[in-house]
Design a protein around this motif. Structure first.
Motif, PDB file in Angstrom:
ATOM      1  N   PHE A 176       8.186   9.906   3.420  1.00 18.61           N
ATOM      2  CA  PHE A 176       7.770  10.715   3.032  1.00 18.61           C
ATOM      3  C   PHE A 176       7.312  11.208   2.206  1.00 18.61           C
ATOM      4  O   PHE A 176       6.944  12.190   1.829  1.00 18.61           O
ATOM      5  N   ARG A 177       7.273  10.297   0.988  1.00 17.86           N
ATOM      6  CA  ARG A 177       6.460  10.717  -0.254  1.00 17.86           C
ATOM      7  C   ARG A 177       5.993   9.083  -0.681  1.00 17.86           C
ATOM      8  O   ARG A 177       6.954   8.381  -0.560  1.00 17.86           O
ATOM      9  N   VAL A 178       4.446   9.210  -1.424  1.00 16.91           N
ATOM     10  CA  VAL A 178       4.235   7.496  -2.048  1.00 16.91           C
ATOM     11  C   VAL A 178       4.615   8.181  -3.171  1.00 16.91           C
ATOM     12  O   VAL A 178       3.942   8.876  -3.677  1.00 16.91           O
ATOM     13  N   ASN A 179       5.648   8.009  -4.371  1.00 12.65           N
ATOM     14  CA  ASN A 179       5.286   7.853  -5.680  1.00 12.65           C
ATOM     15  C   ASN A 179       4.492   7.151  -6.640  1.00 12.65           C
ATOM     16  O   ASN A 179       3.709   6.950  -6.095  1.00 12.65           O
ATOM     17  N   GLY A 180       5.007   5.973  -7.618  1.00 13.21           N
ATOM     18  CA  GLY A 180       4.415   5.063  -8.265  1.00 13.21           C
ATOM     19  C   GLY A 180       3.603   4.294  -7.299  1.00 13.21           C
ATOM     20  O   GLY A 180       4.166   3.861  -6.428  1.00 13.21           O
ATOM     21  N   MET A 181       2.045   3.541  -7.523  1.00 18.67           N
ATOM     22  CA  MET A 181       1.066   3.011  -6.584  1.00 18.67           C
ATOM     23  C   MET A 181       0.847   2.265  -8.209  1.00 18.67           C
ATOM     24  O   MET A 181       0.500   2.549  -9.142  1.00 18.67           O
ATOM     25  N   GLY A 182       0.449   0.890  -7.599  1.00 15.91           N
ATOM     26  CA  GLY A 182       0.396  -0.008  -8.903  1.00 15.91           C
ATOM     27  C   GLY A 182      -0.655  -1.732  -8.240  1.00 15.91           C
ATOM     28  O   GLY A 182      -0.445  -1.358  -6.861  1.00 15.91           O
ATOM     29  N   TRP A 183      -1.256  -1.752  -8.674  1.00 19.55           N
ATOM     30  CA  TRP A 183      -2.137  -3.529  -8.674  1.00 19.55           C
ATOM     31  C   TRP A 183      -1.357  -4.100  -9.617  1.00 19.55           C
ATOM     32  O   TRP A 183      -0.985  -4.151 -10.809  1.00 19.55           O
ATOM     33  N   TYR A 184      -0.722  -5.737  -9.192  1.00 17.49           N
ATOM     34  CA  TYR A 184      -0.434  -6.474  -9.578  1.00 17.49           C
ATOM     35  C   TYR A 184      -1.610  -8.044  -9.767  1.00 17.49           C
ATOM     36  O   TYR A 184      -2.010  -7.805  -8.563  1.00 17.49           O
ATOM     37  N   ARG A 185      -1.286  -9.055 -10.140  1.00 18.28           N
ATOM     38  CA  ARG A 185      -1.729  -9.964  -9.560  1.00 18.28           C
ATOM     39  C   ARG A 185      -1.734 -11.656 -10.158  1.00 18.28           C
ATOM     40  O   ARG A 185      -0.386 -11.144 -11.279  1.00 18.28           O
ATOM     41  N   GLN A 186      -1.674 -12.857  -8.975  1.00 19.53           N
ATOM     42  CA  GLN A 186      -0.984 -13.268  -9.435  1.00 19.53           C
ATOM     43  C   GLN A 186      -1.898 -15.351  -9.647  1.00 19.53           C
ATOM     44  O   GLN A 186      -2.799 -15.047  -8.670  1.00 19.53           O
ATOM     45  N   ALA A 187      -2.392 -15.487 -10.676  1.00 21.83           N
ATOM     46  CA  ALA A 187      -3.009 -17.175 -10.809  1.00 21.83           C
ATOM     47  C   ALA A 187      -2.193 -17.561 -10.001  1.00 21.83           C
ATOM     48  O   ALA A 187      -0.983 -17.948 -10.324  1.00 21.83           O
ATOM     49  N   ASN A 220       1.642  -2.497  -4.793  1.00 16.54           N
ATOM     50  CA  ASN A 220       2.710  -2.302  -4.712  1.00 16.54           C
ATOM     51  C   ASN A 220       2.936  -0.848  -5.031  1.00 16.54           C
ATOM     52  O   ASN A 220       1.651   0.127  -5.445  1.00 16.54           O
ATOM     53  N   ALA A 221       3.598  -0.463  -4.037  1.00 15.46           N
ATOM     54  CA  ALA A 221       4.221   1.152  -4.425  1.00 15.46           C
ATOM     55  C   ALA A 221       5.771   1.421  -3.791  1.00 15.46           C
ATOM     56  O   ALA A 221       6.469   0.387  -3.720  1.00 15.46           O
ATOM     57  N   GLU A 222       5.976   2.286  -4.878  1.00 15.05           N
ATOM     58  CA  GLU A 222       7.594   2.732  -4.119  1.00 15.05           C
ATOM     59  C   GLU A 222       7.226   4.416  -3.432  1.00 15.05           C
ATOM     60  O   GLU A 222       6.539   5.375  -3.784  1.00 15.05           O
ATOM     61  N   VAL A 223       7.877   3.486  -2.505  1.00  9.37           N
ATOM     62  CA  VAL A 223       7.663   4.475  -1.361  1.00  9.37           C
ATOM     63  C   VAL A 223       8.873   5.281  -0.559  1.00  9.37           C
ATOM     64  O   VAL A 223      10.076   4.886  -0.282  1.00  9.37           O
ATOM     65  N   GLU A 224       9.153   6.665  -0.474  1.00 11.54           N
ATOM     66  CA  GLU A 224      10.750   7.303   0.014  1.00 11.54           C
ATOM     67  C   GLU A 224      10.177   6.945   1.540  1.00 11.54           C
ATOM     68  O   GLU A 224       9.072   8.193   1.793  1.00 11.54           O
ATOM     69  N   ILE A 225      11.154   6.848   2.402  1.00 11.83           N
ATOM     70  CA  ILE A 225      11.374   6.419   3.687  1.00 11.83           C
ATOM     71  C   ILE A 225      11.304   7.741   3.835  1.00 11.83           C
ATOM     72  O   ILE A 225      12.528   8.194   3.634  1.00 11.83           O
ATOM     73  N   ARG A 226      10.876   7.574   5.279  1.00 11.82           N
ATOM     74  CA  ARG A 226      10.631   9.119   6.043  1.00 11.82           C
ATOM     75  C   ARG A 226      12.061   8.538   7.495  1.00 11.82           C
ATOM     76  O   ARG A 226      11.930   8.192   7.374  1.00 11.82           O
TER      77      ARG A 226
END
Length: 125
Positions: free
Chosen positions: A29-40, A96-102
């Motif tokens: 429905f809509r994508v709000n915040g998006m980001g990148w994380y990393r893990q070593a 990573n993304a916060e997604v509003e589902i349709r």
């Protein structure tokens, strides 16, 4: 219902650049915040950079001035341009993304915190 697919990882020499991409698809429905994380290896997952739907950005101190996050809202895609890479940047990078589902009717159903499968970035000479 929503998939995040990352691409662009790989092996690069110190000082070189890589660009990661992450596309969200599915019942969006809509994508709000998006980001990148990393893990070593043997380390906690950490935030690298984040961007709001309006374009405001946040960076980890360790990448400020070297990495740039951006997004294309029309494509539900987020990018991470990584310049002047260092060996300590090596990790698995997760989108990573916060997604509003349709819903089936096309209206908003609920909000989900979504993750990609990860892409490996190796920095070595």
């Amino acid at each position: 219902q929503v998939q995040l697919v990352e691409s662009g990882g790989g092996l690069v020499q110190p000082g070189r650049s890589l660009r990661l991409s992450c596309a969200a698809s599915g019942s969006i429905f809509r994508v709000n915040g998006m980001g990148w994380y990393r893990q070593a290896p043997e380390k906690e997952r950490e935030l690298v950079a984040a961007i709001t739907s309006g374009g405001s950005t946040t960076y980890a101190d360790s990448v400020k001035g070297r990495f740039t996050i951006s997004r294309d809202n029309a494509k539900n895609t987020v990018y991470l341009q990584m310049n002047s890479l260092k060996p300590e940047d090596a990790a698995v990078y997760f989108c990573n993304a916060e997604v509003e589902i349709r819903s089936y009717s096309g209206s908003y159903a609920y909000t989900a915190n979504c993750w990609g499968q990860g892409t490996q970035v190796t920095v070595s000479s």
